[in-house]
Design a protein around this motif. Structure first.
Motif, PDB file in Angstrom:
ATOM      1  N   THR A 151       0.862  -1.211  -0.149  1.00 52.15           N
ATOM      2  CA  THR A 151       0.039  -0.057  -0.028  1.00 52.15           C
ATOM      3  C   THR A 151       1.031   1.191   0.225  1.00 52.15           C
ATOM      4  O   THR A 151       1.878   1.216   0.865  1.00 52.15           O
ATOM      5  CB  THR A 151      -1.010  -0.084   1.354  1.00 52.15           C
ATOM      6  OG1 THR A 151      -1.875  -1.110   1.066  1.00 52.15           O
ATOM      7  CG2 THR A 151      -1.812   1.132   1.225  1.00 52.15           C
ATOM      8  N   LEU A 152       0.666   2.104  -0.927  1.00 49.99           N
ATOM      9  CA  LEU A 152       1.354   3.486  -1.118  1.00 49.99           C
ATOM     10  C   LEU A 152       0.778   4.441  -0.648  1.00 49.99           C
ATOM     11  O   LEU A 152      -0.605   4.714  -0.803  1.00 49.99           O
ATOM     12  CB  LEU A 152       1.801   3.671  -2.501  1.00 49.99           C
ATOM     13  CG  LEU A 152       2.611   2.589  -3.136  1.00 49.99           C
ATOM     14  CD1 LEU A 152       2.699   2.750  -4.650  1.00 49.99           C
ATOM     15  CD2 LEU A 152       3.953   2.460  -2.388  1.00 49.99           C
ATOM     16  N   VAL A 153       1.402   5.199   0.278  1.00 48.50           N
ATOM     17  CA  VAL A 153       0.881   6.780   0.737  1.00 48.50           C
ATOM     18  C   VAL A 153       1.708   7.879  -0.171  1.00 48.50           C
ATOM     19  O   VAL A 153       2.828   7.817  -0.085  1.00 48.50           O
ATOM     20  CB  VAL A 153       1.173   6.889   2.035  1.00 48.50           C
ATOM     21  CG1 VAL A 153       0.730   8.140   2.581  1.00 48.50           C
ATOM     22  CG2 VAL A 153       0.608   5.693   2.771  1.00 48.50           C
ATOM     23  N   HIS A 154       0.705   8.547  -0.824  1.00 54.91           N
ATOM     24  CA  HIS A 154       1.242   9.625  -1.639  1.00 54.91           C
ATOM     25  C   HIS A 154       1.137  10.943  -0.708  1.00 54.91           C
ATOM     26  O   HIS A 154       0.179  11.359  -0.271  1.00 54.91           O
ATOM     27  CB  HIS A 154       0.565   9.740  -2.861  1.00 54.91           C
ATOM     28  CG  HIS A 154       0.522   8.639  -3.946  1.00 54.91           C
ATOM     29  ND1 HIS A 154       1.241   8.696  -4.832  1.00 54.91           N
ATOM     30  CD2 HIS A 154       0.007   7.410  -3.584  1.00 54.91           C
ATOM     31  CE1 HIS A 154       1.200   7.429  -5.450  1.00 54.91           C
ATOM     32  NE2 HIS A 154       0.475   6.668  -4.840  1.00 54.91           N
ATOM     33  N   TYR A 155       2.412  11.533  -1.005  1.00 49.09           N
ATOM     34  CA  TYR A 155       2.651  13.103  -0.229  1.00 49.09           C
ATOM     35  C   TYR A 155       2.813  14.095  -1.450  1.00 49.09           C
ATOM     36  O   TYR A 155       3.553  13.646  -2.518  1.00 49.09           O
ATOM     37  CB  TYR A 155       3.682  13.284   0.661  1.00 49.09           C
ATOM     38  CG  TYR A 155       3.264  12.224   1.846  1.00 49.09           C
ATOM     39  CD1 TYR A 155       2.482  12.656   2.944  1.00 49.09           C
ATOM     40  CD2 TYR A 155       3.759  10.899   2.022  1.00 49.09           C
ATOM     41  CE1 TYR A 155       2.468  12.041   4.175  1.00 49.09           C
ATOM     42  CE2 TYR A 155       3.294  10.045   3.039  1.00 49.09           C
ATOM     43  CZ  TYR A 155       2.648  10.538   4.245  1.00 49.09           C
ATOM     44  OH  TYR A 155       2.404  10.172   5.292  1.00 49.09           O
ATOM     45  N   ALA A 156       2.488  15.348  -1.205  1.00 45.89           N
ATOM     46  CA  ALA A 156       3.125  16.393  -2.256  1.00 45.89           C
ATOM     47  C   ALA A 156       3.125  17.703  -1.580  1.00 45.89           C
ATOM     48  O   ALA A 156       2.643  17.737  -0.563  1.00 45.89           O
ATOM     49  CB  ALA A 156       1.789  16.366  -3.219  1.00 45.89           C
ATOM     50  N   MET A 157       4.062  18.729  -2.224  1.00 49.94           N
ATOM     51  CA  MET A 157       4.162  19.889  -1.944  1.00 49.94           C
ATOM     52  C   MET A 157       4.119  20.475  -3.138  1.00 49.94           C
ATOM     53  O   MET A 157       4.642  20.492  -4.118  1.00 49.94           O
ATOM     54  CB  MET A 157       5.383  20.239  -1.003  1.00 49.94           C
ATOM     55  CG  MET A 157       5.869  21.564  -0.553  1.00 49.94           C
ATOM     56  SD  MET A 157       7.068  21.714   0.166  1.00 49.94           S
ATOM     57  CE  MET A 157       6.639  21.308   1.901  1.00 49.94           C
ATOM     58  N   LEU A 158       3.387  21.982  -3.085  1.00 47.64           N
ATOM     59  CA  LEU A 158       3.277  22.747  -4.192  1.00 47.64           C
ATOM     60  C   LEU A 158       4.468  23.990  -3.941  1.00 47.64           C
ATOM     61  O   LEU A 158       4.884  24.310  -2.785  1.00 47.64           O
ATOM     62  CB  LEU A 158       1.851  23.374  -4.466  1.00 47.64           C
ATOM     63  CG  LEU A 158       0.860  22.401  -4.753  1.00 47.64           C
ATOM     64  CD1 LEU A 158      -0.388  23.324  -4.610  1.00 47.64           C
ATOM     65  CD2 LEU A 158       0.975  21.622  -6.108  1.00 47.64           C
ATOM     66  N   GLU A 159       4.804  24.506  -4.988  1.00 47.13           N
ATOM     67  CA  GLU A 159       5.915  25.504  -4.956  1.00 47.13           C
ATOM     68  C   GLU A 159       5.428  26.684  -4.036  1.00 47.13           C
ATOM     69  O   GLU A 159       6.315  26.912  -3.330  1.00 47.13           O
ATOM     70  CB  GLU A 159       6.113  25.973  -6.417  1.00 47.13           C
ATOM     71  CG  GLU A 159       7.035  27.068  -6.549  1.00 47.13           C
ATOM     72  CD  GLU A 159       7.123  27.608  -7.876  1.00 47.13           C
ATOM     73  OE1 GLU A 159       8.161  28.259  -8.247  1.00 47.13           O
ATOM     74  OE2 GLU A 159       6.398  27.527  -8.832  1.00 47.13           O
ATOM     75  N   ASP A 160       4.173  27.230  -4.116  1.00 46.72           N
ATOM     76  CA  ASP A 160       3.652  28.211  -3.076  1.00 46.72           C
ATOM     77  C   ASP A 160       3.822  27.902  -1.564  1.00 46.72           C
ATOM     78  O   ASP A 160       3.981  28.570  -0.782  1.00 46.72           O
ATOM     79  CB  ASP A 160       2.664  28.809  -3.523  1.00 46.72           C
ATOM     80  CG  ASP A 160       1.364  27.879  -3.519  1.00 46.72           C
ATOM     81  OD1 ASP A 160       1.712  26.427  -3.457  1.00 46.72           O
ATOM     82  OD2 ASP A 160       0.327  28.443  -3.496  1.00 46.72           O
ATOM     83  N   GLU A 161       3.507  26.341  -1.325  1.00 46.37           N
ATOM     84  CA  GLU A 161       3.647  25.944  -0.061  1.00 46.37           C
ATOM     85  C   GLU A 161       5.337  25.841   0.311  1.00 46.37           C
ATOM     86  O   GLU A 161       5.531  26.052   1.590  1.00 46.37           O
ATOM     87  CB  GLU A 161       3.075  24.458  -0.106  1.00 46.37           C
ATOM     88  CG  GLU A 161       1.688  24.582  -0.399  1.00 46.37           C
ATOM     89  CD  GLU A 161       1.047  22.914  -0.571  1.00 46.37           C
ATOM     90  OE1 GLU A 161      -0.272  22.947  -0.122  1.00 46.37           O
ATOM     91  OE2 GLU A 161       1.815  22.351  -1.102  1.00 46.37           O
ATOM     92  N   TRP A 162       6.005  25.772  -0.453  1.00 50.12           N
ATOM     93  CA  TRP A 162       7.458  25.569  -0.109  1.00 50.12           C
ATOM     94  C   TRP A 162       7.781  26.965   0.095  1.00 50.12           C
ATOM     95  O   TRP A 162       8.594  27.287   0.923  1.00 50.12           O
ATOM     96  CB  TRP A 162       8.313  25.140  -1.495  1.00 50.12           C
ATOM     97  CG  TRP A 162       9.632  25.281  -1.354  1.00 50.12           C
ATOM     98  CD1 TRP A 162      10.651  26.295  -1.950  1.00 50.12           C
ATOM     99  CD2 TRP A 162      10.600  24.553  -0.314  1.00 50.12           C
ATOM    100  NE1 TRP A 162      11.809  26.022  -1.618  1.00 50.12           N
ATOM    101  CE2 TRP A 162      12.027  25.101  -0.702  1.00 50.12           C
ATOM    102  CE3 TRP A 162      10.571  23.714   0.459  1.00 50.12           C
ATOM    103  CZ2 TRP A 162      13.152  24.751  -0.103  1.00 50.12           C
ATOM    104  CZ3 TRP A 162      11.594  23.085   1.014  1.00 50.12           C
ATOM    105  CH2 TRP A 162      12.700  23.639   0.911  1.00 50.12           C
ATOM    106  N   ARG A 163       7.204  28.040  -0.601  1.00 47.19           N
ATOM    107  CA  ARG A 163       7.843  29.292  -0.314  1.00 47.19           C
ATOM    108  C   ARG A 163       7.488  30.024   0.953  1.00 47.19           C
ATOM    109  O   ARG A 163       8.049  30.831   1.740  1.00 47.19           O
ATOM    110  CB  ARG A 163       7.369  30.323  -1.353  1.00 47.19           C
ATOM    111  CG  ARG A 163       7.614  30.033  -2.812  1.00 47.19           C
ATOM    112  CD  ARG A 163       8.779  30.616  -3.571  1.00 47.19           C
ATOM    113  NE  ARG A 163       9.344  30.090  -4.727  1.00 47.19           N
ATOM    114  CZ  ARG A 163      10.379  29.343  -4.865  1.00 47.19           C
ATOM    115  NH1 ARG A 163      11.037  28.955  -3.719  1.00 47.19           N
ATOM    116  NH2 ARG A 163      10.463  28.737  -5.947  1.00 47.19           N
TER     117      ARG A 163
END
Length: 184
Positions: free
Chosen positions: A172-184
Protein backbone atom coordinates in the motif's frame (compact mmCIF):
# COMPACT_ATOMS: atom_id res chain seq x y z
CA UNK A 1 18.10 22.53 -16.38
CA UNK A 2 19.65 21.94 -12.96
CA UNK A 3 23.45 22.07 -12.61
CA UNK A 4 24.25 22.44 -8.90
CA UNK A 5 27.60 23.62 -7.64
CA UNK A 6 28.83 20.59 -5.66
CA UNK A 7 28.95 19.89 -2.87
CA UNK A 8 25.60 21.21 -1.75
CA UNK A 9 26.03 22.05 1.91
CA UNK A 10 23.54 21.90 4.75
CA UNK A 11 24.23 22.49 8.42
CA UNK A 12 25.77 19.03 8.95
CA UNK A 13 25.88 17.40 5.52
CA UNK A 14 27.30 17.55 2.01
CA UNK A 15 25.25 16.37 -0.96
CA UNK A 16 27.46 15.32 -3.85
CA UNK A 17 27.73 12.87 -6.73
CA UNK A 18 28.51 9.33 -5.61
CA UNK A 19 32.01 8.02 -6.35
CA UNK A 20 31.59 4.25 -6.22
CA UNK A 21 35.25 3.52 -5.44
CA UNK A 22 35.46 6.14 -2.70
CA UNK A 23 32.01 5.36 -1.30
CA UNK A 24 31.79 1.59 -1.76
CA UNK A 25 32.29 0.60 1.89
CA UNK A 26 29.80 3.18 3.13
CA UNK A 27 27.25 2.21 0.45
CA UNK A 28 27.68 -1.44 1.37
CA UNK A 29 27.15 -0.65 5.07
CA UNK A 30 23.47 0.05 4.38
CA UNK A 31 22.60 -1.21 0.88
CA UNK A 32 23.58 -4.75 1.89
CA UNK A 33 20.91 -4.74 4.60
CA UNK A 34 17.49 -6.30 4.18
CA UNK A 35 15.85 -3.79 6.54
CA UNK A 36 17.13 -0.83 4.49
CA UNK A 37 16.15 -2.33 1.13
CA UNK A 38 12.73 -3.52 2.28
CA UNK A 39 10.81 -0.46 1.01
CA UNK A 40 13.04 0.73 -1.85
CA UNK A 41 13.65 -0.83 -5.28
CA UNK A 42 17.23 -2.09 -4.73
CA UNK A 43 17.74 -5.50 -3.21
CA UNK A 44 20.60 -6.08 -0.75
CA UNK A 45 23.90 -6.42 -2.61
CA UNK A 46 27.42 -7.49 -1.80
CA UNK A 47 30.33 -5.17 -2.60
CA UNK A 48 30.98 -6.56 -6.09
CA UNK A 49 27.32 -6.30 -7.10
CA UNK A 50 27.13 -2.74 -5.74
CA UNK A 51 30.27 -1.72 -7.65
CA UNK A 52 28.89 -3.28 -10.83
CA UNK A 53 25.44 -1.68 -10.52
CA UNK A 54 26.85 1.78 -9.81
CA UNK A 55 29.33 1.47 -12.68
CA UNK A 56 26.61 0.32 -15.09
CA UNK A 57 24.18 3.15 -14.33
CA UNK A 58 25.78 6.48 -15.05
CA UNK A 59 24.18 8.79 -12.54
CA UNK A 60 24.05 12.31 -13.93
CA UNK A 61 25.10 15.17 -11.68
CA UNK A 62 23.12 17.57 -13.90
CA UNK A 63 19.46 17.38 -14.96
CA UNK A 64 19.07 18.48 -18.58
CA UNK A 65 15.65 17.12 -19.52
CA UNK A 66 12.52 15.58 -18.08
CA UNK A 67 12.74 11.89 -17.33
CA UNK A 68 16.21 12.19 -15.82
CA UNK A 69 17.12 11.32 -12.24
CA UNK A 70 19.63 13.08 -10.03
CA UNK A 71 21.20 10.66 -7.54
CA UNK A 72 23.45 12.11 -4.85
CA UNK A 73 25.36 10.78 -1.90
CA UNK A 74 24.87 12.29 1.54
CA UNK A 75 28.16 12.81 3.33
CA UNK A 76 28.40 13.56 7.04
CA UNK A 77 30.58 16.70 7.17
CA UNK A 78 32.38 15.85 10.42
CA UNK A 79 33.21 12.21 9.71
CA UNK A 80 33.46 12.29 5.90
CA UNK A 81 31.33 9.13 5.77
CA UNK A 82 28.60 8.58 3.20
CA UNK A 83 25.50 8.04 5.34
CA UNK A 84 22.82 7.80 2.66
CA UNK A 85 21.76 8.63 -0.85
CA UNK A 86 18.92 10.63 -2.35
CA UNK A 87 17.15 10.93 -5.69
CA UNK A 88 15.33 13.74 -7.43
CA UNK A 89 13.23 12.61 -10.38
CA UNK A 90 12.28 15.23 -12.97
CA UNK A 91 8.99 13.82 -14.23
CA UNK A 92 7.64 16.54 -16.53
CA UNK A 93 8.87 19.84 -17.91
CA UNK A 94 5.38 20.91 -18.98
CA UNK A 95 3.77 19.98 -15.64
CA UNK A 96 6.87 21.12 -13.71
CA UNK A 97 6.67 18.00 -11.57
CA UNK A 98 9.14 15.81 -9.77
CA UNK A 99 9.60 13.34 -6.95
CA UNK A 100 12.08 12.81 -4.13
CA UNK A 101 13.34 9.67 -2.45
CA UNK A 102 16.09 8.65 -0.03
CA UNK A 103 17.80 5.80 1.81
CA UNK A 104 19.97 6.12 4.91
CA UNK A 105 22.28 3.95 6.96
CA UNK A 106 20.32 2.97 10.12
CA UNK A 107 23.39 3.84 12.18
CA UNK A 108 22.44 7.47 11.50
CA UNK A 109 18.66 7.25 12.00
CA UNK A 110 16.91 9.43 14.54
CA UNK A 111 19.30 12.38 14.21
CA UNK A 112 17.36 14.46 11.67
CA UNK A 113 19.72 13.76 8.76
CA UNK A 114 16.96 12.49 6.45
CA UNK A 115 14.83 15.57 7.12
CA UNK A 116 17.80 17.91 6.62
CA UNK A 117 18.68 16.18 3.35
CA UNK A 118 15.13 16.02 2.02
CA UNK A 119 14.70 19.73 2.76
CA UNK A 120 17.80 20.42 0.62
CA UNK A 121 16.33 18.23 -2.14
CA UNK A 122 13.11 20.24 -2.09
CA UNK A 123 15.23 23.37 -2.43
CA UNK A 124 16.88 21.89 -5.53
CA UNK A 125 13.49 20.93 -6.94
CA UNK A 126 11.69 24.22 -6.34
CA UNK A 127 14.46 26.82 -6.34
CA UNK A 128 16.92 25.12 -8.68
CA UNK A 129 14.75 23.31 -11.20
CA UNK A 130 11.68 25.55 -10.88
CA UNK A 131 9.22 22.75 -10.25
CA UNK A 132 5.61 23.48 -9.38
CA UNK A 133 4.85 20.17 -7.60
CA UNK A 134 7.04 17.62 -5.84
CA UNK A 135 5.78 14.26 -4.62
CA UNK A 136 7.03 11.43 -2.43
CA UNK A 137 5.66 7.89 -2.27
CA UNK A 138 6.03 5.86 0.90
CA UNK A 139 5.11 2.27 1.75
CA UNK A 140 2.53 2.64 4.52
CA UNK A 141 4.56 0.33 6.78
CA UNK A 142 7.55 2.68 6.58
CA UNK A 143 6.41 4.97 9.40
CA UNK A 144 9.83 6.57 9.91
CA UNK A 145 9.96 7.72 6.29
CA UNK A 146 6.41 9.08 6.50
CA UNK A 147 7.39 11.11 9.58
CA UNK A 148 10.29 12.66 7.64
CA UNK A 149 7.99 13.64 4.77
CA UNK A 150 5.39 15.07 7.14
CA UNK A 151 8.04 17.08 9.05
CA UNK A 152 8.89 18.75 5.73
CA UNK A 153 5.30 19.95 5.46
CA UNK A 154 4.36 17.67 2.59
CA UNK A 155 0.68 16.83 2.66
CA UNK A 156 -0.81 13.36 2.44
CA UNK A 157 -2.91 13.21 -0.71
CA UNK A 158 -3.76 9.59 -1.33
CA UNK A 159 -3.54 6.07 -0.01
CA UNK A 160 -3.51 3.35 -2.65
CA UNK A 161 -4.35 -0.02 -1.13
CA UNK A 162 -2.47 -2.96 -2.62
CA UNK A 163 -1.25 -0.62 -5.34
CA UNK A 164 1.94 -2.36 -6.33
CA UNK A 165 3.30 -5.90 -6.41
CA UNK A 166 6.66 -5.21 -4.80
CA UNK A 167 9.26 -7.77 -3.74
CA UNK A 168 6.78 -10.62 -3.66
CA UNK A 169 3.86 -8.93 -1.93
CA UNK A 170 1.17 -6.31 -2.44
CA UNK A 171 2.10 -3.00 -0.93
CA UNK A 172 0.00 0.00 0.00
CA UNK A 173 1.45 3.34 -1.09
CA UNK A 174 0.89 6.66 0.62
CA UNK A 175 1.32 9.67 -1.67
CA UNK A 176 2.54 13.02 -0.38
CA UNK A 177 2.99 16.31 -2.25
CA UNK A 178 4.08 19.88 -1.86
CA UNK A 179 3.39 22.79 -4.20
CA UNK A 180 5.83 25.55 -5.03
CA UNK A 181 3.80 28.20 -3.15
CA UNK A 182 3.70 25.93 -0.07
CA UNK A 183 7.49 25.67 -0.22
CA UNK A 184 7.80 29.46 -0.33
Amino acid sequence: MLAPDYPITTERLLLRPIDVERDLEDLHAYLSREDVCRYIPPVPKDRDALRESYAAWKRPSVLRREGEVLCLGVEHRDSGRLIGDVVLFWHSKEQRSGEIGYAFNPEFHGQGFATETARALLGLAFDGLGLHRVTARVDERNEASARVIERLGMRKEAVERDAEWFKGEWTTLVHYAMLEDEWR
